[in-house]
Scaffold this motif. Structure first.
Motif, short mmCIF file in Angstrom:
data_model
loop_
_atom_site.label_atom_id
_atom_site.label_comp_id
_atom_site.label_asym_id
_atom_site.label_seq_id
_atom_site.Cartn_x
_atom_site.Cartn_y
_atom_site.Cartn_z
N ASN A 213 -37.27 30.79 30.68
CA ASN A 213 -35.96 30.95 31.33
C ASN A 213 -36.34 29.75 32.75
O ASN A 213 -35.69 29.20 32.57
CB ASN A 213 -35.05 31.47 32.21
N ASP A 214 -37.53 29.66 32.33
CA ASP A 214 -37.89 28.79 33.44
C ASP A 214 -38.28 27.10 33.04
O ASP A 214 -38.08 26.78 34.26
CB ASP A 214 -39.58 29.45 33.67
N GLU A 215 -37.04 26.84 32.72
CA GLU A 215 -36.77 25.90 32.12
C GLU A 215 -36.12 25.61 32.56
O GLU A 215 -35.33 24.31 33.04
CB GLU A 215 -36.60 25.10 30.38
N LEU A 216 -34.69 26.65 33.04
CA LEU A 216 -33.87 26.26 34.03
C LEU A 216 -34.58 25.65 35.52
O LEU A 216 -33.64 24.50 36.59
CB LEU A 216 -33.62 27.08 35.06
N PHE A 217 -35.89 25.38 36.01
CA PHE A 217 -36.30 24.71 37.20
C PHE A 217 -36.35 23.64 36.75
O PHE A 217 -36.42 22.40 37.85
CB PHE A 217 -37.99 25.78 37.48
N ASP A 218 -36.51 22.49 35.28
CA ASP A 218 -36.23 21.62 35.24
C ASP A 218 -35.11 20.97 35.75
O ASP A 218 -34.80 19.63 36.23
CB ASP A 218 -36.63 21.13 33.58
N TYR A 219 -33.60 21.78 35.93
CA TYR A 219 -32.83 21.50 36.44
C TYR A 219 -32.04 21.83 37.77
O TYR A 219 -31.29 20.83 37.83
CB TYR A 219 -31.97 21.95 35.67
N ILE A 220 -32.29 22.62 37.99
CA ILE A 220 -32.14 22.79 39.45
C ILE A 220 -33.23 24.13 40.13
O ILE A 220 -34.65 24.67 39.76
CB ILE A 220 -31.15 24.62 39.02
N PRO A 221 -33.63 23.49 41.52
CA PRO A 221 -34.61 24.60 42.11
C PRO A 221 -35.17 25.28 42.16
O PRO A 221 -34.05 26.26 42.48
CB PRO A 221 -34.37 23.46 43.95
N ARG A 222 -36.44 25.27 42.39
CA ARG A 222 -36.31 27.26 42.04
C ARG A 222 -35.69 28.28 43.45
O ARG A 222 -35.46 28.95 43.80
CB ARG A 222 -38.08 27.70 42.00
N ASP A 223 -36.17 27.10 45.08
CA ASP A 223 -36.66 27.78 45.82
C ASP A 223 -34.51 27.40 46.53
O ASP A 223 -34.44 28.46 47.34
CB ASP A 223 -36.57 27.00 47.62
N ILE A 224 -34.06 27.69 45.68
CA ILE A 224 -32.65 27.64 45.68
C ILE A 224 -31.54 28.79 44.97
O ILE A 224 -29.96 29.46 45.17
CB ILE A 224 -31.07 26.51 45.65
N LEU A 225 -32.65 29.23 43.57
CA LEU A 225 -32.17 30.70 43.01
C LEU A 225 -31.99 31.99 43.66
O LEU A 225 -33.41 31.76 43.63
CB LEU A 225 -32.19 29.78 41.10
#
Length: 289
Positions: A213-225
């Motif tokens: 799931n960390d691949e998600l951070f390639d698309y959406i910034p971690r600091d807003i999730l």
């Protein structure tokens, strides 16, 4: 063909046109901006989309009607589903929406009610965005960790077809990408099979993450999730609590048909009903990215 680079300048043009279209519902400024953004500033395309959008809603009341925010059905859905809209937009001005099922228990799972609920929540939130912060689109995150084959057996494919056509042909906000996290293998196969009945453009919008799931951070910034998906911006429950306030505060807007349904008895002669035949899903898509 006139295109407005400044989308706000197009809103008065659309409002003037709406005065000549008595069959259409009351449409506020925020939805109008969504239409004009979707159509890249092209007012004539926006007019066509507006009429198709609300005609489609009117012809599919099983999804777009009976949206009582305070009903027991909606309250139960709010207990078994998480549908949250994150408070911060992405750097490219997109709203992030997360959907997940909270439990593998299917006792109260109703797919048609789920679709009605999801669209109602999005409608409420898109209304309240300040005009200078209206998102240019929505990124979806579908967390399928608790989604099982039993849930799949309860999918109403008639409702699924309506939802697909709505998203492909008449939706008023761009959804350039859907990230599926914690994706079961059987869902990956279904998405692949779905290529036979959805457009290639729609198919390419799905990004599947089966294990990492960390691949998600390639698309959406971690600091807003939220923390539940390894982000740093609060918890899903806290965000959901704030979302629910917005939903409840807009209960009349969501329920009242004057904002959503056309009145065919008032359609002008130059807006022929024939051009909107088969609005359950068989009309041609607009050529808009």
């Amino acid at each position: 063909m006139v295109k407005y680079k400044n989308h706000y300048e197009a809103i008065p043009v659309l409002k003037h046109w709406l005065k000549t279209q008595p069959h259409l519902p009351i449409i506020e400024d925020s939805p109008l901006r969504s239409f004009i953004v979707f159509c890249d500033g092209d007012v004539e395309e926006a007019k066509i989309l507006i009429d198709k959008h609300y005609t489609f809603r009117t012809n599919n009341p099983q999804i777009f009607g009976n949206r009582d925010v305070n009903s027991k059905a909606f309250e139960k859905l709010n207990e078994i589903l998480d549908l949250i809209l994150l408070p911060d937009l992405t750097p490219d001005n997109h709203l992030v929406t997360i959907f997940r099922i909270r439990s593998p228990d299917v006792t109260y799972y109703n797919y048609t009610e789920q679709v009605r609920f999801i669209i109602a929540v999005l409608d409420a939130h898109l209304r309240v965005f300040p005009m200078d912060k209206t998102p240019d689109g929505v990124y979806l995150i579908l967390d399928l960790k608790e989604f099982t084959l039993q849930h799949l057996t309860r999918v109403d494919f008639s409702a699924a077809r309506v939802l697909t056509k709505y998203m492909e042909d008449v939706i008023s906000i761009k959804i350039p990408r859907s990230n599926i996290i914690n994706c079961p293998t059987f869902i990956s196969r279904i998405v692949t099979m779905a290529r036979t009945f959805i457009t290639e453009k729609t198919y390419k919008k799905f990004v599947i993450h089966e294990t990492n799931n960390d691949e998600l951070f390639d698309y959406i910034p971690r600091d807003i999730l939220p923390i539940e998906i390894n982000g740093t911006k609060g918890s899903i429950d806290d965000i959901k609590r704030e979302n629910l306030k917005v939903f409840k505060e807009n209960a009349d807007y969501i329920f009242n048909s004057k904002y959503w349904f056309v009145d065919e008895s008032k359609r002008p002669a130059n807006s022929r009903k024939s051009q909107f035949e088969n609005m359950q899903g068989n009309f041609r898509s607009l050529s808009v990215d």
